[in-house]
Design a protein around this motif. Structure first.
Motif, short mmCIF file in Angstrom:
data_model
loop_
_atom_site.label_atom_id
_atom_site.label_comp_id
_atom_site.label_asym_id
_atom_site.label_seq_id
_atom_site.Cartn_x
_atom_site.Cartn_y
_atom_site.Cartn_z
N GLU A 124 -60.88 53.96 -57.78
CA GLU A 124 -61.51 53.79 -58.71
C GLU A 124 -62.76 52.72 -60.25
N LYS A 125 -61.49 51.82 -59.86
CA LYS A 125 -61.43 50.84 -61.41
C LYS A 125 -62.37 49.75 -60.17
N MET A 126 -63.32 49.68 -58.62
CA MET A 126 -63.57 48.89 -57.73
C MET A 126 -65.33 48.49 -58.57
N THR A 127 -65.40 47.72 -59.14
CA THR A 127 -66.57 47.00 -59.43
C THR A 127 -67.07 46.50 -58.43
N SER A 128 -68.69 46.67 -58.56
CA SER A 128 -69.93 46.10 -57.86
C SER A 128 -69.04 44.92 -57.15
N ALA A 129 -68.66 43.82 -57.12
CA ALA A 129 -68.66 42.40 -57.74
C ALA A 129 -67.66 42.53 -56.23
N ASP A 130 -66.73 44.01 -56.55
CA ASP A 130 -65.42 43.83 -55.22
C ASP A 130 -66.42 44.48 -54.12
N ALA A 131 -67.32 45.42 -54.09
CA ALA A 131 -67.70 45.80 -52.92
C ALA A 131 -69.01 44.35 -52.47
N ASP A 132 -69.30 43.29 -52.53
CA ASP A 132 -69.63 42.41 -51.80
C ASP A 132 -68.79 41.76 -50.94
N PHE A 133 -67.70 42.37 -50.45
CA PHE A 133 -66.53 41.77 -49.55
C PHE A 133 -67.70 42.52 -48.24
N ALA A 134 -68.37 43.80 -48.41
CA ALA A 134 -68.72 43.51 -46.66
C ALA A 134 -69.42 43.57 -46.54
N ASP A 135 -69.73 41.80 -46.29
CA ASP A 135 -70.37 41.14 -45.91
C ASP A 135 -69.66 39.72 -45.14
N ILE A 136 -68.25 40.70 -45.33
CA ILE A 136 -66.72 39.89 -44.68
C ILE A 136 -66.50 40.62 -43.23
N LEU A 137 -66.13 39.78 -42.44
CA LEU A 137 -65.05 40.02 -41.19
C LEU A 137 -64.11 39.85 -41.59
N ILE A 138 -63.01 40.73 -41.14
CA ILE A 138 -61.42 40.86 -41.63
C ILE A 138 -61.24 41.23 -39.56
N HIS A 139 -60.88 40.14 -39.21
CA HIS A 139 -60.09 40.55 -38.15
C HIS A 139 -58.62 40.59 -37.46
N ILE A 140 -58.29 41.41 -37.37
CA ILE A 140 -56.34 41.74 -37.04
C ILE A 140 -55.82 41.23 -35.55
N GLY A 141 -56.28 41.29 -34.88
CA GLY A 141 -56.00 40.81 -33.46
C GLY A 141 -55.75 42.22 -33.11
N TYR A 142 -55.45 42.82 -31.58
CA TYR A 142 -53.66 42.58 -31.88
C TYR A 142 -53.32 40.79 -30.89
N HIS A 143 -52.33 41.09 -30.90
CA HIS A 143 -51.64 39.44 -30.20
C HIS A 143 -52.20 39.87 -28.24
N LYS A 144 -52.58 39.09 -28.15
CA LYS A 144 -52.94 38.78 -26.53
C LYS A 144 -54.10 39.82 -26.12
N THR A 145 -55.08 38.84 -27.12
CA THR A 145 -55.96 39.96 -26.85
C THR A 145 -57.34 39.36 -27.13
N GLY A 146 -57.26 37.65 -27.08
CA GLY A 146 -58.42 37.12 -26.78
C GLY A 146 -58.87 37.02 -28.01
N SER A 147 -57.69 36.79 -29.16
CA SER A 147 -57.99 36.15 -30.86
C SER A 147 -58.37 34.66 -30.44
N THR A 148 -57.54 33.55 -29.43
CA THR A 148 -57.52 32.17 -29.64
C THR A 148 -59.16 31.79 -29.83
N TYR A 149 -59.64 32.72 -28.19
CA TYR A 149 -61.83 32.70 -27.74
C TYR A 149 -62.04 33.00 -28.97
N LEU A 150 -62.21 33.50 -29.78
CA LEU A 150 -62.84 34.44 -30.81
C LEU A 150 -62.92 33.32 -32.15
N GLN A 151 -61.64 32.91 -32.06
CA GLN A 151 -61.41 32.08 -33.56
C GLN A 151 -61.72 30.18 -32.89
N ASP A 152 -61.61 30.08 -32.09
CA ASP A 152 -62.31 28.93 -31.47
C ASP A 152 -63.52 28.79 -31.30
N HIS A 153 -64.13 29.95 -30.47
CA HIS A 153 -65.52 29.83 -29.67
C HIS A 153 -66.28 30.52 -30.13
#
Length: 324
Positions: free
Chosen positions: A10-39
């Protein structure tokens, strides 16, 4: 949704909504994370994962703090300069670390807590979750556990003695009931992309393009086909597990008789030797035995969860060999 999170929304501001342009990749472990991060998550493809240091700081800033000491406003301020720097270069900022989905050998006990911290810190961000067929994933994660310094046998790893007492976190099958975490992130963030690791193995370019489409970006410029983490010989893992008990001193194997600093890292240098000395047929047989034991332990546990994943995501997991 708890009351605290509802009040935050309810307290979310318009500035908070700007995070819609970022990507958070959470894994899982052993699913190609190193490749995605490095390449994949590189400027040549329109991404920036620069956080002013190693990715280990993501764990330190988000997963590690005590429940009563974590402050999402302080955490947000730590990353805002890097988010703004990415935007200035017309790049999409990516926060990528598989530890954000928990640590499976400890039962991923904090995966829900981390999700709640992420939504408070970066509301409206887009989420990438990569899953993997569970038998293969457990085998690979058990091997990683040994690589990290663990000393439990496969049987002890899979089944904690006296689990009903809950005194120490350990691996549990629920860790890989993917639908639970997927649904939670969908409820928190809305925009969640789930992809199977097996798709990466079969169609790497198509896999990476799905991510860029999700981020509303042009096709990637560079999709190199490289091997980032090759499978270790099973004989090497057998030897290291026993050596960890004697020489390792970390969270996974405490109090080795002969304590060698950074033993796991030092032992890793022996991989070429084990690869030369281990016949491929013998190594395959050992891995097959591990798979057979895991399959017997798992039985049909993941069938219902995988069917719920299909309903939540529209993915046809059957074509990739998932239990349904």
């Amino acid at each position: 949704m708890n009351f605290d999170r509802a009040n935050d929304s309810e307290k979310m501001t318009s500035a908070d909504a700007d995070f819609a342009d970022i990507l958070i990749h959470i894994g899982y472990h052993k699913t190609g994370s190193t490749y995605l991060q490095d390449h994949c998550f590189q400027p040549i493809n329109g991404y920036s994962s620069n956080i002013g240091g190693s990715r280990a700081r993501i764990v330190k800033d988000i997963a590690f703090p005590d429940n009563f000491s974590f402050d999402h406003t302080i955490c947000r301020r730590l990353y805002l300069p890097y988010i703004e720097a990415a935007r200035d270069k017309s790049l999409r900022f990516v926060l990528s670390h598989e530890r954000l989905s928990g640590y499976p050998p400890s039962g991923s006990y904090d995966r829900m807590l981390i999700a709640d911290r992420l939504v408070r810190t970066f509301p409206a961000a887009r989420i990438l979750i990569v899953v993997r067929e569970q038998i293969s994933l457990i085998r690979s994660m058990y091997s990683q556990y040994i690589t990290d310094g663990g000393d439990l046998s496969l049987d002890r790893f899979l089944e904690t003695p006296e689990p009903q007492l809950g005194r120490m976190p350990g691996f549990r099958l629920e860790v890989y009931e993917f639908d639970r975490l997927i649904r939670h992130y969908q409820e928190l963030f809305g925009r969640v992309l789930v992809l199977p690791f097996e798709m990466m193995m079969r169609d790497l370019e198509g896999f990476v393009c799905r991510i860029t489409e999700f981020m509303e970006m042009p096709p990637p410029t560079s999709v190199p086909k490289v091997v980032t983490n090759s499978r270790r010989p099973a004989t090497m893992q057998v030897v290291q597990r026993l050596a960890n008990r004697l020489m390792s001193n970390n969270e996974l194997s405490r109090g080795g008789i002969v304590r060698i600093p950074h033993f796991a890292r030092r032992f890793a240098r022996m991989q070429p030797i084990f690869a030369r000395l281990t016949p491929q047929s013998f190594d395959d047989r050992l891995h097959s035995n591990i798979d057979r034991n895991i399959r017997a332990f798992v039985a049909g546990h993941y069938r219902d969860s995988n069917n719920r994943v299909i309903e939540l995501t529209g993915l046809d997991l059957r074509i990739f060999g998932y239990m349904t």
